[in-house]
Scaffold this active site. Structure first.
Site, PDB file in Angstrom:
ATOM      1  N   ILE A  37     -14.068   0.266 -16.576  1.00 20.35           N
ATOM      2  CA  ILE A  37     -15.262  -0.490 -16.206  1.00 20.35           C
ATOM      3  C   ILE A  37     -16.029  -0.958 -17.446  1.00 20.35           C
ATOM      4  O   ILE A  37     -16.494  -2.096 -17.509  1.00 20.35           O
ATOM      5  CB  ILE A  37     -16.164   0.397 -15.316  1.00 20.35           C
ATOM      6  CG1 ILE A  37     -15.542   0.505 -13.915  1.00 20.35           C
ATOM      7  CG2 ILE A  37     -17.584  -0.163 -15.223  1.00 20.35           C
ATOM      8  CD1 ILE A  37     -16.270   1.485 -12.991  1.00 20.35           C
ATOM      9  N   ASP A  83     -17.430  10.328 -30.952  1.00 19.03           N
ATOM     10  CA  ASP A  83     -17.496  11.195 -29.771  1.00 19.03           C
ATOM     11  C   ASP A  83     -18.975  11.327 -29.417  1.00 19.03           C
ATOM     12  O   ASP A  83     -19.760  11.782 -30.263  1.00 19.03           O
ATOM     13  CB  ASP A  83     -16.878  12.566 -30.116  1.00 19.03           C
ATOM     14  CG  ASP A  83     -16.790  13.486 -28.906  1.00 19.03           C
ATOM     15  OD1 ASP A  83     -17.616  13.353 -27.982  1.00 19.03           O
ATOM     16  OD2 ASP A  83     -15.905  14.361 -28.893  1.00 19.03           O
ATOM     17  N   LYS A 143     -30.681   8.077 -28.507  1.00 20.40           N
ATOM     18  CA  LYS A 143     -31.352   8.450 -29.751  1.00 20.40           C
ATOM     19  C   LYS A 143     -30.824   7.644 -30.951  1.00 20.40           C
ATOM     20  O   LYS A 143     -31.584   7.244 -31.816  1.00 20.40           O
ATOM     21  CB  LYS A 143     -31.140   9.947 -30.040  1.00 20.40           C
ATOM     22  CG  LYS A 143     -31.849  10.866 -29.076  1.00 20.40           C
ATOM     23  CD  LYS A 143     -33.308  11.072 -29.426  1.00 20.40           C
ATOM     24  CE  LYS A 143     -33.441  12.034 -30.599  1.00 20.40           C
ATOM     25  NZ  LYS A 143     -34.849  12.299 -30.928  1.00 20.40           N
ATOM     26  N   SER A 160     -23.302   5.320 -14.015  1.00 19.15           N
ATOM     27  CA  SER A 160     -23.409   6.579 -13.288  1.00 19.15           C
ATOM     28  C   SER A 160     -22.412   6.563 -12.123  1.00 19.15           C
ATOM     29  O   SER A 160     -21.256   6.147 -12.308  1.00 19.15           O
ATOM     30  CB  SER A 160     -24.866   6.741 -12.825  1.00 19.15           C
ATOM     31  OG  SER A 160     -25.057   7.957 -12.165  1.00 19.15           O
ATOM     32  N   LYS A 178     -24.267  13.286 -13.630  1.00 20.91           N
ATOM     33  CA  LYS A 178     -24.737  11.928 -13.311  1.00 20.91           C
ATOM     34  C   LYS A 178     -26.176  11.933 -12.816  1.00 20.91           C
ATOM     35  O   LYS A 178     -26.921  10.980 -13.067  1.00 20.91           O
ATOM     36  CB  LYS A 178     -23.815  11.262 -12.276  1.00 20.91           C
ATOM     37  CG  LYS A 178     -22.397  10.991 -12.771  1.00 20.91           C
ATOM     38  CD  LYS A 178     -22.353  10.104 -14.003  1.00 20.91           C
ATOM     39  CE  LYS A 178     -20.945   9.585 -14.290  1.00 20.91           C
ATOM     40  NZ  LYS A 178     -20.826   8.885 -15.571  1.00 20.91           N
ATOM     41  N   ILE A 207     -13.755   1.995  -7.481  1.00 23.55           N
ATOM     42  CA  ILE A 207     -13.386   0.757  -8.177  1.00 23.55           C
ATOM     43  C   ILE A 207     -11.906   0.824  -8.547  1.00 23.55           C
ATOM     44  O   ILE A 207     -11.473   1.745  -9.263  1.00 23.55           O
ATOM     45  CB  ILE A 207     -14.249   0.557  -9.454  1.00 23.55           C
ATOM     46  CG1 ILE A 207     -15.746   0.568  -9.116  1.00 23.55           C
ATOM     47  CG2 ILE A 207     -13.857  -0.730 -10.177  1.00 23.55           C
ATOM     48  CD1 ILE A 207     -16.233  -0.534  -8.200  1.00 23.55           C
TER      49      ILE A 207
END
Ligand code: COA
Length: 295
Positions: A37, A83, A143, A160, A178, A207
């Protein structure tokens, strides 16, 4: 039964809806952009003129994806190994993006992990791993990017899910993770609104063509039955989600912030357990094998 299905929803590419130069001069920073996605959303945004940096753990996959994205869109794409659980790697990726493009306008927090497991089969480390990738990873990404997004008065989009809106067996770790992502986005929208920054959540339903769906969805004959049960006649596509991503970053969404958008063709409203209950929780291994087409 197939003959009673009257309608199958089309997916128009966003390039037919929004002007081609909508995002000219803008820069997207996308975690998890090497596949699925997030790669689809990156492509759609680049097709409207943006450059992009994609962040992920596997450099070879990212490099191949960046090449493909540039070939498909004519825009620059920078692969950045990182990561989301390690803030330093994100700060390095942001520094590389600024060195290459000079700015960051849009951020997609999309890196995620998932597998099917009941709570009784989840180790503390398994639960922590998914929460660290999804929730802490989103926090770390915010951040690392916020000074630049404030400067450009840009926007965040967090990927999410809908599965935590109701109880979904074998998804306790992802549901907790989530729910945290949704909450983070809402607070971000409120805290950063006065700095000109928007934040929204995109919640895809089932999806097709994604790793997540490949891991979690029914296979074989069950898959055929399943498609007929969707309100819009089919599963979602990556293009369906990408179109909404383009809208949410566009000036057409200037007053849209602190929202969670389901892109699920109303699946959530008709969702029930697709496997017998309580067999699904009493014999989790058998049911997991059934879902994955091994039985
Ligand atoms: N059932 C139960 N526990 C599982 C599991 C499963 N199917 N898969 C992994 N775990 C546990 C591991 O056993 C380990 O716990 P332990 O140390 O107590 O044994 C813990 O989760 C971490 O696993 P590990 O493989 O070391 O972590 P990782 O950081 O390398 O990868 C994921 C974790 C979730 C990212 C991995 O499953 C993955 O690569 N997924 C692909 C990405 C993905 O899911 N994309 C779709 C997103 S919707």
């Amino acid at each position: 039964m197939a003959s009673i299905k009257a309608f199958v929803a089309p997916t128009a590419p966003s390039t037919e809806t929004f002007r081609a130069d909508l995002f000219k001069g803008k820069v997207l920073f996308c975690t998890g952009g090497g596949s699925g996605i997030c790669k689809g959303m990156t492509e759609a945004i680049m097709k409207h003129g943006a450059s992009a940096a994609i962040v992920g753990r596997k450099l070879d996959r990212l490099q191949a994806a960046a090449k493909e994205l540039t070939a498909a869109t004519g825009q620059k794409c920078l692969p950045c190994q990182g990561d989301v659980r390690q803030p330093k790697t994100l700060h390095d990726a942001v520094a590389a993006t600024i060195a290459e493009f000079g700015r960051i306008d849009f951020v997609i927090c999309g890196a995620a992990g998932n597998f099917l497991a009941p709570i009784s089969g989840l180790s503390e480390n398994a639960f922590r791993t998914v929460v660290e990738i999804d929730t802490l990873g989103t926090f770390n990404t915010i951040k690392a990017t916020i000074p630049h997004v404030r400067k450009s008065k840009g926007a965040y989009l967090h990927v999410s899910a809908t599965l935590h809106w109701r109880a979904t067996p074998f998804q306790a770790h992802v549901s907790a993770a989530k729910a945290g992502v949704d909450a983070l986005s809402n607070v971000l929208a409120v805290e950063e609104g006065p700095h000109g920054v928007r934040s929204n959540v995109l919640a895809p339903g089932a999806i097709a063509g994604t790793e997540g769906m490949d891991r979690l969805s029914a296979k074989g004959k069950d898959a055929e039955k399943r498609d007929m049960m969707y309100p819009l006649g089919r599963m979602g596509s990556i293009g369906d989600v990408a179109n909404v991503g383009v809208f949410l970053f566009s000036p057409a969404a200037s007053y849209v912030s602190g929202q969670v958008f389901a892109v699920d063709g109303a699946q959530e409203h008709i969702r029930t357990f697709q496997v017998p209950y309580p067999l699904s929780v009493l014999e989790p291994a058998k049911v997991r094998d059934m879902i994955q087409g091994k039985l």
